[in-house]
Design an enzyme around this catalytic site. Sequence first.
Site, PDB file in Angstrom:
ATOM      1  N   LYS A 127       0.894  -1.113  -0.005  1.00 46.18           N
ATOM      2  CA  LYS A 127      -0.018   0.074  -0.146  1.00 46.18           C
ATOM      3  C   LYS A 127       0.821   1.229   0.027  1.00 46.18           C
ATOM      4  O   LYS A 127       0.722   2.286  -0.839  1.00 46.18           O
ATOM      5  CB  LYS A 127      -0.874  -0.072   1.219  1.00 46.18           C
ATOM      6  CG  LYS A 127      -1.807   1.127   1.459  1.00 46.18           C
ATOM      7  CD  LYS A 127      -2.747   1.016   2.461  1.00 46.18           C
ATOM      8  CE  LYS A 127      -3.613   1.959   2.836  1.00 46.18           C
ATOM      9  NZ  LYS A 127      -4.673   1.891   3.953  1.00 46.18           N
TER      10      LYS A 127
ATOM     11  N   GLU B 210      10.455  -4.560   4.584  1.00 51.89           N
ATOM     12  CA  GLU B 210      10.605  -5.975   4.202  1.00 51.89           C
ATOM     13  C   GLU B 210      10.445  -5.937   2.761  1.00 51.89           C
ATOM     14  O   GLU B 210      11.044  -6.860   2.222  1.00 51.89           O
ATOM     15  CB  GLU B 210       9.632  -7.041   5.101  1.00 51.89           C
ATOM     16  CG  GLU B 210       9.995  -7.042   6.450  1.00 51.89           C
ATOM     17  CD  GLU B 210       9.238  -6.042   7.350  1.00 51.89           C
ATOM     18  OE1 GLU B 210       9.081  -4.846   6.608  1.00 51.89           O
ATOM     19  OE2 GLU B 210       8.872  -6.338   8.577  1.00 51.89           O
TER      20      GLU B 210
ATOM     21  N   GLY C 226      -5.077  -2.356   5.186  1.00 53.97           N
ATOM     22  CA  GLY C 226      -4.142  -3.265   4.727  1.00 53.97           C
ATOM     23  C   GLY C 226      -4.899  -4.728   5.024  1.00 53.97           C
ATOM     24  O   GLY C 226      -4.936  -5.380   4.114  1.00 53.97           O
ATOM     25  N   ARG C 227      -5.460  -5.072   6.264  1.00 54.16           N
ATOM     26  CA  ARG C 227      -5.950  -6.422   6.540  1.00 54.16           C
ATOM     27  C   ARG C 227      -7.234  -6.438   6.015  1.00 54.16           C
ATOM     28  O   ARG C 227      -7.943  -7.505   5.924  1.00 54.16           O
ATOM     29  CB  ARG C 227      -5.851  -6.430   8.030  1.00 54.16           C
ATOM     30  CG  ARG C 227      -6.650  -5.421   8.826  1.00 54.16           C
ATOM     31  CD  ARG C 227      -6.240  -5.468  10.203  1.00 54.16           C
ATOM     32  NE  ARG C 227      -6.878  -4.384  11.013  1.00 54.16           N
ATOM     33  CZ  ARG C 227      -6.417  -3.268  11.399  1.00 54.16           C
ATOM     34  NH1 ARG C 227      -5.095  -2.897  10.410  1.00 54.16           N
ATOM     35  NH2 ARG C 227      -6.720  -2.483  11.830  1.00 54.16           N
TER      36      ARG C 227
ATOM     37  N   GLU D  33      -5.198  -7.408  14.979  1.00 55.84           N
ATOM     38  CA  GLU D  33      -4.572  -6.115  14.543  1.00 55.84           C
ATOM     39  C   GLU D  33      -5.879  -5.140  14.687  1.00 55.84           C
ATOM     40  O   GLU D  33      -5.694  -3.838  14.845  1.00 55.84           O
ATOM     41  CB  GLU D  33      -4.063  -6.228  13.350  1.00 55.84           C
ATOM     42  CG  GLU D  33      -3.083  -4.732  12.981  1.00 55.84           C
ATOM     43  CD  GLU D  33      -2.459  -5.132  11.541  1.00 55.84           C
ATOM     44  OE1 GLU D  33      -1.181  -5.768  11.731  1.00 55.84           O
ATOM     45  OE2 GLU D  33      -3.006  -4.629  10.732  1.00 55.84           O
TER      46      GLU D  33
ATOM     47  N   HIS E 113      -4.776 -33.910  17.321  1.00 57.87           N
ATOM     48  CA  HIS E 113      -3.676 -34.611  17.483  1.00 57.87           C
ATOM     49  C   HIS E 113      -2.647 -34.032  18.183  1.00 57.87           C
ATOM     50  O   HIS E 113      -1.612 -34.435  18.670  1.00 57.87           O
ATOM     51  CB  HIS E 113      -3.365 -35.598  16.638  1.00 57.87           C
ATOM     52  CG  HIS E 113      -4.152 -36.634  15.959  1.00 57.87           C
ATOM     53  ND1 HIS E 113      -4.220 -37.553  16.353  1.00 57.87           N
ATOM     54  CD2 HIS E 113      -5.107 -36.219  15.203  1.00 57.87           C
ATOM     55  CE1 HIS E 113      -5.573 -38.372  15.809  1.00 57.87           C
ATOM     56  NE2 HIS E 113      -5.878 -37.495  15.064  1.00 57.87           N
TER      57      HIS E 113
ATOM     58  N   LYS F 280       7.519  -0.684  12.228  1.00 53.07           N
ATOM     59  CA  LYS F 280       8.149  -0.109  10.915  1.00 53.07           C
ATOM     60  C   LYS F 280       9.210   0.812  11.001  1.00 53.07           C
ATOM     61  O   LYS F 280      10.188   0.924  10.301  1.00 53.07           O
ATOM     62  CB  LYS F 280       7.094   0.359  10.003  1.00 53.07           C
ATOM     63  CG  LYS F 280       6.005  -0.569   9.493  1.00 53.07           C
ATOM     64  CD  LYS F 280       5.000   0.115   8.439  1.00 53.07           C
ATOM     65  CE  LYS F 280       4.169  -1.146   8.030  1.00 53.07           C
ATOM     66  NZ  LYS F 280       3.297  -0.705   6.661  1.00 53.07           N
TER      67      LYS F 280
HETATM   68  C1  G6Q Z   1      -2.485  -3.822   7.896  1.00 55.78           C
HETATM   69  C2  G6Q Z   1      -1.345  -3.274   8.342  1.00 55.78           C
HETATM   70  C3  G6Q Z   1      -0.093  -4.117   7.934  1.00 55.78           C
HETATM   71  C4  G6Q Z   1       0.219  -3.916   6.491  1.00 55.78           C
HETATM   72  C5  G6Q Z   1       1.685  -4.201   6.181  1.00 55.78           C
HETATM   73  C6  G6Q Z   1       2.008  -4.132   4.670  1.00 55.78           C
HETATM   74  O1  G6Q Z   1      -3.728  -3.589   8.211  1.00 55.78           O
HETATM   75  O2  G6Q Z   1      -1.398  -2.101   8.118  1.00 55.78           O
HETATM   76  O3  G6Q Z   1      -0.139  -5.771   7.967  1.00 55.78           O
HETATM   77  O4  G6Q Z   1      -0.685  -4.525   5.777  1.00 55.78           O
HETATM   78  O5  G6Q Z   1       2.366  -3.601   7.145  1.00 55.78           O
HETATM   79  O6  G6Q Z   1       1.961  -2.666   4.410  1.00 55.78           O
HETATM   80  P1  G6Q Z   1       2.172  -2.169   3.049  1.00 55.78           P
HETATM   81  O7  G6Q Z   1       1.086  -2.701   2.241  1.00 55.78           O
HETATM   82  O8  G6Q Z   1       2.066  -0.519   2.949  1.00 55.78           O
HETATM   83  O9  G6Q Z   1       3.516  -2.723   2.283  1.00 55.78           O
END
Ligand code: G6Q
Length: 554
Positions: free
Chosen positions: A218, A224, A280-281, A366, A397, A517
């Site tokens: 996003k 990462e 994001g989620r 989250e 199990h 972050k």
């Molecule tokens: C979701 C969070 C988090 C995010 C990641 C990736 O609600 O904000 O999990 O999706 O940190 O972020 P980017 O899409 O900006 O790389």
Amino acid sequence: MATAKAILKAPSSKPLTKRKAWAALKANHKTVGAVHLRKLFADDPKRGTKFTAEALGIYLDYSKNRITEKTLKLLLDLAKESGLRERIDAMFRGDKINITENRAVLHVALRAPKSETILVDGKNVVPDVHAVLDKMSGFCNRIRSGEWKGHTGKRIKNVVNIGIGGSDLGPVMAYEALKHYSQRDMNFRFVSNVDGTDFAEAVVDLDATETLFIVSSKTFTTLETMTNAHTARDWALKGLGGDEKSIAKHFVAVSTNAAEVSKFGIDTANMFGFWDWVGGRYSMDSAIGLSSMVAIGPENFRAMLNGFHEMDEHFRTAPFERNLPVLLGLLAVWYTDFFGSQTVAVLPYEQYLKRFPAYLQQLTMESNGKHVTLDGKTVNYETGPIYWGEPGTNGQHSFYQLIHQGTRLIPCDFIAFGKTLNVLGAHHDILVANVCAQTEALAFGKTEKQVKAEGTADWLVPHRVFDGNRPSNTLLLETLTPESLGKLIALYEHSVFTQGTVWNIDSFDQWGVELGKVLAQRIVPELGSKTEPKLEHDSSTNALIRRYRKLKEA
Ligand code: G6Q
């Protein structure tokens, strides 16, 4: 358009523990909490069908919960007193209910039909959503048909999604869940971890000339993802003979940040956008789902969106007493706040849903892992429970022992399907028999009398007694399809919303993630520095940094 202040004035502004229904639920818990499910079932032969709800092909049996009709009524009162109706309307209207980021929360717009109008700051966002979906469909069709060629003229056989958190968990879960519907002559890989092993293993058997990378972020600044994207770029260039022009055929981006996408070297013509009102989620049905769409095709992807939309409409319009997400959400509140339960286990009896619990962990924790209310006051009640789980019957199990005989109360959601996608002898009957057996055993247990009657030695009896009275929901669906997956995910999304509304918290920000972050950025150069860095952390962190520097040089 309601402002943050107006939202705070909704009925939920009355502190939770001061709401009438809260006090009544506390009293109700004193009596109901002491009653065994055995008695609740014995007292009402119809209980097993009474405490059920059905919508959109999803049958929810919540009869094996420690509730009475009175409890249910009070939980529904609590939802009303918490302003759930007003909050639902506010979300669907596009109000900025994510108040700490001053954003609308409109994942529901991502699956709205073309004919709908949803305004954000006076602009209808639905046409933009469909424009991106159309662009994604065109792109996916070209990849799937082989019309899109790599730099050397070969068709794309491998798709690697690079993203993390919300830009990874949804896509990988959906790919696994819908593998049955995927194009089988293609490979799909997902790289998320900054641990180089993740990238190295994902591409170990891939040929760069046949590989497409989807960089999903996003912000397009996540450490990462950007580290993995640069590594992928180097790997691809090496395999493609070093020609910079080849990048255009092997890299596309999904982002809201065109400037950073361009800076990375991806042509913005190959960028698929989304908007700040998609968290994001909550983004797997936006362009973040591009890898899913390549895998299952645009038609199946749209069927999944329809499933989401049907559940959105159910949540928006169904009376609370028949509203699946509302019921699921309120039951989670019941155990979290009145029984002191700390976790909810999600147990899909469907191998394709093996990543569903991991996906739900982010969605639920989250969203509702918050300790202050919308107006910034520290809560004096528990919020977001820990969600976790594994597919059945594997979990039986391992950790089910604790659920059956441990000291903690762990409410469980069992998920099962009437039909399997892989008919193989008696497998499916055996699988579903286990769902029924587990929920039965959890609820009713095995008494001392029963254990003794089996001829068990006296000293062994306590070990073999099952108290029972352990609650569960069973969700029974017909078949795992793109559509039913969409419904299931939206069901949990709105259950999370229901819980967050009762708790009066912002389920849509994630300041804890934002902190992560920035934290590592300060230490990265200290670990990499050629000369001894001046360390100004605490003594533990300083010592760990020094030891790591020694280890890596040894
Ligand atoms: C979701 C969070 C988090 C995010 C990641 C990736 O609600 O904000 O999990 O999706 O940190 O972020 P980017 O899409 O900006 O790389």
